[in-house]
Design a protein around this motif. Sequence first.
Motif, mmCIF file in Angstrom:
data_model
loop_
_atom_site.group_PDB
_atom_site.id
_atom_site.type_symbol
_atom_site.label_atom_id
_atom_site.label_comp_id
_atom_site.label_asym_id
_atom_site.label_seq_id
_atom_site.Cartn_x
_atom_site.Cartn_y
_atom_site.Cartn_z
ATOM 1 N N MET A 6 0.812 -0.857 -0.046
ATOM 2 C CA MET A 6 0.169 -0.078 -0.053
ATOM 3 C C MET A 6 0.618 0.935 0.148
ATOM 4 S SD MET A 6 -3.346 -0.409 2.215
ATOM 5 C CE MET A 6 -2.360 -0.899 3.675
ATOM 6 N N VAL A 9 -2.418 7.814 -0.449
ATOM 7 C CA VAL A 9 -3.948 7.438 0.327
ATOM 8 C C VAL A 9 -3.972 8.440 -1.155
ATOM 9 C CG1 VAL A 9 -5.303 8.949 1.624
ATOM 10 C CG2 VAL A 9 -3.516 7.589 2.509
ATOM 11 N N TYR A 19 -6.077 3.547 -1.040
ATOM 12 C CA TYR A 19 -4.481 3.503 -1.625
ATOM 13 C C TYR A 19 -4.134 3.123 -3.250
ATOM 14 C CZ TYR A 19 -4.384 3.906 3.906
ATOM 15 O OH TYR A 19 -4.670 3.850 4.661
#
Length: 317
Positions: A6, A9, A19
């Motif tokens: 990840m 954002v 994400y």
Amino acid sequence: MEKYEMKDVIGKGGYGVVYKGHDLETNQIVAIKKMYASDLNNSATMQEISLLKEVEHANIVKLLEAKPNTDKGSYLIFEYLDYDLEKFMKKFPEISKNKQRIKNFMRQILSGLAYCHKLKIIHRDLRPDNLLVDREGSVVKIADFGLARKFGSPLGEYCQEVVNLRYMPPEILLGSHLYSTHVDVWSVGCIFAEMIDHQPLFNEFFEKDRLQTVHKIFSIMGTPDATTWPGVTSLPDYIPDDFPKQDPKNLAEYVPNLEPAGVDLLSEMLCLNPARRISALDALAHAYFKNDDDAAEEEEEEEEEDKDNVGGDDDDP
């Protein structure tokens, strides 16, 4: 989730965080939606997964994988597109105002929406940041089905805590719990108008005031009555003294850069009476989309020219 990395954002909402991610096995860039942990969100997640597994359309974002109720929360893995429509309009203001591009985007949005409605799915949260645009600025897809619901016959009662106020139709603003696919068409009409001049048509300054929003809508579209909208006077929040009689204005004055056929389509999408509002399927057959050969050729040439000016991030692995 070990196979995913990840990164930044790229979006936040009432249900979770999105994400930008990296599939370490396939080297594919993905979007990872992590849901906030709660019983309500778990229910919403399962509802969203169920609906997304049912849909498959070129203009609806594709769910690649779902991992509900893991130790660290629930995750939905989607195909990745570089922009949402709101960010695309801000980053490329001139390109996004191109008339043929807007027409192309509208055709795609309505195509995806008509498909949803055919499957008896109401989206209930259509707004620019829930419409995703690819790197080249040529494909748009409907995303975020967190508030979407199936509907049946007869219609059931639904909650009013749906749709951003800026794109909320008058029937919900006036307190109706009985609504159908026409709420989505109203929202797309508002998005259509916003794409033209990058300004909201109805709700720009009073983001949380329903009454002010209704007044603004009626100041442009006219105040409805029992003749133009049978049943409106019986809606819970319709108070005659609050809504003085106003005649409808010439909509072309509010979207001066939109061609007459487009203004006509917009007026049908923003019809106050939901029973008379055009459907997504019928909108696709509107004269606005009947390009002649010259216009189609112009669109193709402009899109090729814009490819050098539109692009995604350069740090993708």
